[in-house]
Structure formats: structure tokens, C-alpha cells
Scaffold this active site. Structure first.
Site, PDB file in Angstrom:
ATOM      1  N   SER A 149      91.814  29.575  43.065  1.00 24.59           N
ATOM      2  CA  SER A 149      93.041  28.921  42.615  1.00 24.59           C
ATOM      3  C   SER A 149      93.213  28.793  41.108  1.00 24.59           C
ATOM      4  O   SER A 149      94.322  28.572  40.639  1.00 24.59           O
ATOM      5  CB  SER A 149      93.099  27.534  43.239  1.00 24.59           C
ATOM      6  OG  SER A 149      91.861  26.872  43.035  1.00 24.59           O
ATOM      7  N   GLY A 150      92.133  28.914  40.361  1.00 30.73           N
ATOM      8  CA  GLY A 150      92.264  28.880  38.903  1.00 30.73           C
ATOM      9  C   GLY A 150      91.751  27.622  38.239  1.00 30.73           C
ATOM     10  O   GLY A 150      91.297  27.657  37.112  1.00 30.73           O
ATOM     11  N   GLY A 151      91.820  26.507  38.941  1.00 26.90           N
ATOM     12  CA  GLY A 151      91.422  25.242  38.320  1.00 26.90           C
ATOM     13  C   GLY A 151      89.954  25.232  37.929  1.00 26.90           C
ATOM     14  O   GLY A 151      89.591  24.840  36.823  1.00 26.90           O
ATOM     15  N   PHE A 152      89.123  25.713  38.841  1.00 27.71           N
ATOM     16  CA  PHE A 152      87.687  25.723  38.592  1.00 27.71           C
ATOM     17  C   PHE A 152      87.341  26.584  37.377  1.00 27.71           C
ATOM     18  O   PHE A 152      86.533  26.204  36.545  1.00 27.71           O
ATOM     19  CB  PHE A 152      86.966  26.241  39.843  1.00 27.71           C
ATOM     20  CG  PHE A 152      85.497  26.431  39.652  1.00 27.71           C
ATOM     21  CD1 PHE A 152      84.631  25.342  39.705  1.00 27.71           C
ATOM     22  CD2 PHE A 152      84.967  27.689  39.410  1.00 27.71           C
ATOM     23  CE1 PHE A 152      83.260  25.517  39.525  1.00 27.71           C
ATOM     24  CE2 PHE A 152      83.605  27.870  39.233  1.00 27.71           C
ATOM     25  CZ  PHE A 152      82.757  26.777  39.290  1.00 27.71           C
ATOM     26  N   GLN A 175      85.478  18.721  48.653  1.00 31.73           N
ATOM     27  CA  GLN A 175      84.777  18.208  47.469  1.00 31.73           C
ATOM     28  C   GLN A 175      84.095  16.886  47.831  1.00 31.73           C
ATOM     29  O   GLN A 175      84.074  16.507  48.992  1.00 31.73           O
ATOM     30  CB  GLN A 175      85.758  18.048  46.300  1.00 31.73           C
ATOM     31  CG  GLN A 175      86.325  19.379  45.776  1.00 31.73           C
ATOM     32  CD  GLN A 175      85.282  20.267  45.099  1.00 31.73           C
ATOM     33  OE1 GLN A 175      84.179  19.846  44.765  1.00 31.73           O
ATOM     34  NE2 GLN A 175      85.633  21.539  44.904  1.00 31.73           N
ATOM     35  N   GLY A 227      82.175  22.651  44.735  1.00 29.09           N
ATOM     36  CA  GLY A 227      81.464  21.693  43.882  1.00 29.09           C
ATOM     37  C   GLY A 227      79.959  21.781  43.949  1.00 29.09           C
ATOM     38  O   GLY A 227      79.259  20.838  43.598  1.00 29.09           O
ATOM     39  N   ASP A 251      80.478  33.861  47.545  1.00 27.52           N
ATOM     40  CA  ASP A 251      80.882  34.727  46.436  1.00 27.52           C
ATOM     41  C   ASP A 251      80.067  34.331  45.226  1.00 27.52           C
ATOM     42  O   ASP A 251      79.697  33.168  45.082  1.00 27.52           O
ATOM     43  CB  ASP A 251      82.361  34.523  46.083  1.00 27.52           C
ATOM     44  CG  ASP A 251      82.571  33.269  45.260  1.00 27.52           C
ATOM     45  OD1 ASP A 251      82.644  32.178  45.837  1.00 27.52           O
ATOM     46  OD2 ASP A 251      82.603  33.375  44.020  1.00 27.52           O
ATOM     47  N   CYS A 267      69.514  54.328  44.546  1.00 31.10           N
ATOM     48  CA  CYS A 267      68.126  54.431  44.998  1.00 31.10           C
ATOM     49  C   CYS A 267      67.797  55.842  45.476  1.00 31.10           C
ATOM     50  O   CYS A 267      66.659  56.279  45.408  1.00 31.10           O
ATOM     51  CB  CYS A 267      67.832  53.384  46.066  1.00 31.10           C
ATOM     52  SG  CYS A 267      67.818  51.725  45.349  1.00 31.10           S
ATOM     53  N   CYS A 290      66.069  50.752  50.243  1.00 31.66           N
ATOM     54  CA  CYS A 290      67.518  50.786  50.044  1.00 31.66           C
ATOM     55  C   CYS A 290      68.016  52.223  50.123  1.00 31.66           C
ATOM     56  O   CYS A 290      67.412  53.124  49.546  1.00 31.66           O
ATOM     57  CB  CYS A 290      67.866  50.181  48.682  1.00 31.66           C
ATOM     58  SG  CYS A 290      69.631  50.188  48.312  1.00 31.66           S
ATOM     59  N   ASP A 343      91.872  22.625  43.519  1.00 33.05           N
ATOM     60  CA  ASP A 343      91.034  21.448  43.762  1.00 33.05           C
ATOM     61  C   ASP A 343      90.648  20.809  42.433  1.00 33.05           C
ATOM     62  O   ASP A 343      90.741  21.438  41.383  1.00 33.05           O
ATOM     63  CB  ASP A 343      89.785  21.832  44.583  1.00 33.05           C
ATOM     64  CG  ASP A 343      89.009  23.018  44.000  1.00 33.05           C
ATOM     65  OD1 ASP A 343      89.543  23.722  43.103  1.00 33.05           O
ATOM     66  OD2 ASP A 343      87.874  23.256  44.432  1.00 33.05           O
ATOM     67  N   CYS A 398      71.058  53.164  49.070  1.00 30.07           N
ATOM     68  CA  CYS A 398      72.257  53.324  48.240  1.00 30.07           C
ATOM     69  C   CYS A 398      72.147  54.567  47.355  1.00 30.07           C
ATOM     70  O   CYS A 398      71.058  55.112  47.145  1.00 30.07           O
ATOM     71  CB  CYS A 398      72.529  52.057  47.416  1.00 30.07           C
ATOM     72  SG  CYS A 398      71.719  51.974  45.812  1.00 30.07           S
TER      73      CYS A 398
END
Ligand code: GUN
Ligand code: ZN
Length: 370
Positions: free
Chosen positions: A92-95, A188, A215, A265, A308, A303, A145, A305
Site C-alpha cells: 500500500s505504500g505507507g510502510f 497490526q 509489523g 515476501d 548452478c 540446485c 496500515d 537452476c
């Protein structure tokens, strides 16, 4: 609601589920790599598809500043702007403002901050955050938030929790695309069980498509962090996804999944790659270390990938911190590592061998048993 969430199997509190979003189908437990300016640093969207990412994160704050939500909207939304056919989630941007700009000031109206572009004061209200996220068009959008540091104590923690509950109602009223975009509420309440309980109950009553636990991962003790996650997952509905925000150390993902969380995330895998650190089953591999200079093994023998398969630790040692390609290749492996960890968690729950998987994971990370 614009998602389907089906729990396929459980092991105690851990869940393996299928999350179907407008742009892709995801399996949980699920790690989402973080992009800021509509890109995961060092990786192309084709590479992210190759690695198996089904959903990535974008930040409303960064995107709204540059290139701007109206431009993204005119170009058909962020999916088409960045040519990413799979799912997106925007925070949302606030954090971001509170954590990046020490100048941010929070009032009941919203978050006031000085624009880093032109220094003008700007106000991000819950309504404005949702309007911007409606223009960006992500599959999952987050409520604005009021976040305080986990180390904050006293009445400010309670105020932020109650404000978060008031703001979620404003976000719901402002949301114009509920059949295309899923609005998640964020729990929160700091480390206080009473406040977390009030917030969980207040959020659950709103019957949202999914819930986040916010939080956390801000410098608190591990057992306080895990205790809050355990408490929140226990109070959240069984049939909705649960997302622990900002969490991304492999160990935390394994523990939180055992506690019933589904989504995560973090910038950690790509950020640490830029400092020359690769994620491996044993923990981390510091590629700058002199011992890597003549080590002709891949980063991780287990791995599969692209990095690797093709490159040695020795070659990557020669690139890191000198050539951009070094951090790009390590980022590629690190994100691939997180995707494999997510898949391994999913399949171990599905196949009834979650405890054995966790034991094996811990034994490799902590061979001395500490
Ligand atoms: N990212 C990491 N933690 C948080 C949080 O508590 N709220 C929001 N909006 N984003 C986060
Ligand atoms: Zn690899």
C-alpha cells in the site's frame, strides 16, 4: 472476491494449498520476490518465469512516484507495462514511506511525507492508496496500515492498531475493482497478544479475500516474532490465505509455514545477492571469500537452476562486486532457491512428510545442533 483458495493438505497447522488469482495459479507455501520500480533487481520477467515465479511484488510508493499511476493505467496496468503475464501484488505504500523516509508523519487522515522527487509535501490517504493500486491493477492489493516498529511500546502501538482497523474500512469503501483485485487486510498490534487479538477479530469480521500479518521482522526476538505469527494464524480463517509481510529468511519461512502461514515476501534473496552472498541448503555462501577463488563446484550441488548448471563458484567469485553480471547471476540462483524451498514445503505437506523435511532442513542449516 477475485481469488480461489483451496487447502489441499495439512500437517498439523501447516497447509499446502492452491491459490488461483486472475493472472496465475500459485501453490503455497509461497515466496514472492520483491520488485520496486516494476522490476526484480537484476532479473528479467522471462527469467522469473523460467525460475517458476507465479507472483511478484511491486511497491505502490515507488511506482506512484515514477513512472506514476496514471501513466501505468493509460498503458493498460502494470502487467502490460512490465510485460509480466502472471500475478502481481502491490503493497500500500505507507510502510515504505515510514521505513524509507524519516520525514513521514502519520495522522488520522493518512501519511504525510515529502516527495523525494520534488520535495513537495504529499498526503497518502487510505482512499488514495487504493485509487493508485486500482490503477496499477495487481491481483492482490494491500490496505494502508499504520505500522510502528516492533520495538515500539506503549500507547502508540494501540493507536496504530485501532487506526489500521479504521483505515481498512476506508480502503474497502474506496476499492473500485473488487471482482478483479483482491484487497487484503493487515493485522497490526505489535508484540501485544491483546492488541493482536482485537485486530484479528476486527479484520476477520470484514470477510476479506485474504489477510496479512504485519509489523514483524523489524528487529524483535525470534520467539516473540514466531509467537505473534502463531497467535494470528490461529485466529484467522482456515479458508483464506495468510501472508506474513517482509519475511524471507529461509528458516523463518519454514517456521512460519509450520505455524500455518502461506505467503511471504522479502528483498533479502536479491539484496544479499548484490553483496555476494548465495543461499544454499547449508545456509549462506560468501562468494567474496578467498576460498571461493579456486572452488570449481556450482553454488549448490542440489540446485538445478541455470546458474548452478553453467557456472562455478570460482567464476562467480571473480565477478561479484566487480561486474553487474555477478549480482544478476547470484540473484537468479537465490530466487530459484526460494522457489525450490516453497515447492519442497508444498510437496512435503502434500505427501505427509513435512516433519522429515523440516528435520532435514534444520540438520543442514545447523549441523552442530545449535
Ligand atoms: N512490509 C513489511 N511489513 C509490513 C507491514 O507491516 N505493513 C505493510 N503495509 N507492509 C509491510
Ligand atoms: Zn542454483
Amino acid at each position: 472476491m477475485a481469488l480461489q483458495f483451496e487447502v489441499l493438505a495439512r500437517f498439523n497447522r501447516a497447509r499446502a494449498s492452491r491459490l488461483t488469482l486472475p493472472h496465475s495459479q500459485c501453490e503455497t507455501p509461497l515466496f514472492m520476490p520483491v520488485g520496486t520500480q516494476g522490476t526484480i533487481k537484476g532479473l528479467t520477467s522471462t527469467q522469473l518465469e523460467d525460475i517458476g515465479c507465479q507472483i511478484i511484488l511491486g511497491n505502490t510508493y515507488h511506482l506512484a512516484l515514477r513512472p506514476g499511476a496514471d501513466l501505468i493505467d493509460e498503458l493498460g496496468g502494470l502487467h502490460s507495462f512490465m510485460n509480466w503475464p502472471r500475478s502481481l501484488l502491490t503493497d500500500s505504500g505507507g510502510f515504505q514511506m515510514v521505513s524509507l523516509l524519516h520525514l513521514a508523519d502519520i495522522t488520522e487522515e493518512g501519511v504525510t511525507f515529502q516527495s523525494p522527487v520534488d520535495g513537495k509535501p504529499m498526503l497518502l490517504t487510505p482512499e488514495e492508496s487504493i485509487a493508485i493500486q486500482n490503477k496499477i491493477g495487481a491481483d492482490i492489493i494491500m490496505a494502508l496500515d499504520d505500522v510502528v516498529k516492533t520495538t515500539t511500546t506503549g500507547p502508540r502501538v494501540e493507536e496504530a492498531m485501532h487506526r489500521t482497523l479504521r483505515w481498512i474500512k476506508r480502503c474497502i469503501n474506496a476499492h473500485k475493482r473488487p471482482t478483479e483485485q483482491n484487497l487484503f487486510g493487515i493485522v497490526q498490534g505489535g508484540l501485544d497478544p491483546q492488541l493482536r487479538d482485537t485486530c484479528v477479530k476486527g479484520m476477520v469480521a470484514l470477510d476479506l479475500p485474504g489477510y496479512a500479518i504485519g509489523g514483524l521482522a523489524g528487529g524483535e526476538e525470534k520467539d516473540s516474532f514466531w509467537r505473534v505469527v502463531a497467535q494470528c494464524t490461529a485466529g484467522l480463517p482456515e479458508d483464506k490465505p495468510r501472508y506474513v509481510m517482509g519475511v524471507g529468511f529461509p528458516l523463518d519461512i519454514v517456521v512460519c509455514s509450520a505455524l500455518g502461514a502461506d505467503m511471504y515476501d522479502c528483498v533479502y534473496p536479491t539484496r544479499t545477492a548484490r553483496f555476494g552472498t548465495a543461499l544454499v541448503p547449508e545456509g549462506v555462501l560468501k562468494l567474496k571469500h578467498a576460498s571461493m577463488a579456486a572452488d570449481f563446484r556450482p553454488l549448490d550441488e542440489t540446485c538445478s537452476c541455470m546458474v548452478c548448471k553453467r557456472y562455478t563458484r570460482s567464476y562467480l567469485h571473480s565477478l561479484v562486486t566487480k561486474e553487474a553480471m555477478g549480482s544478476q547471476l547470484v540473484s537468479y540462483h537465490n530466487v530459484a532457491y526460494m522457489m525450490k524451498l516453497s515447492r519442497d514445503l508444498h510437496h512435503s505437506i502434500l505427501e505427509g512428510r513435512f516433519p522429515e523435511f523440516v528435520q532435514g532442513f534444520l540438520r543442514k542449516q545447523f549441523p552442530q545442533g545449535d
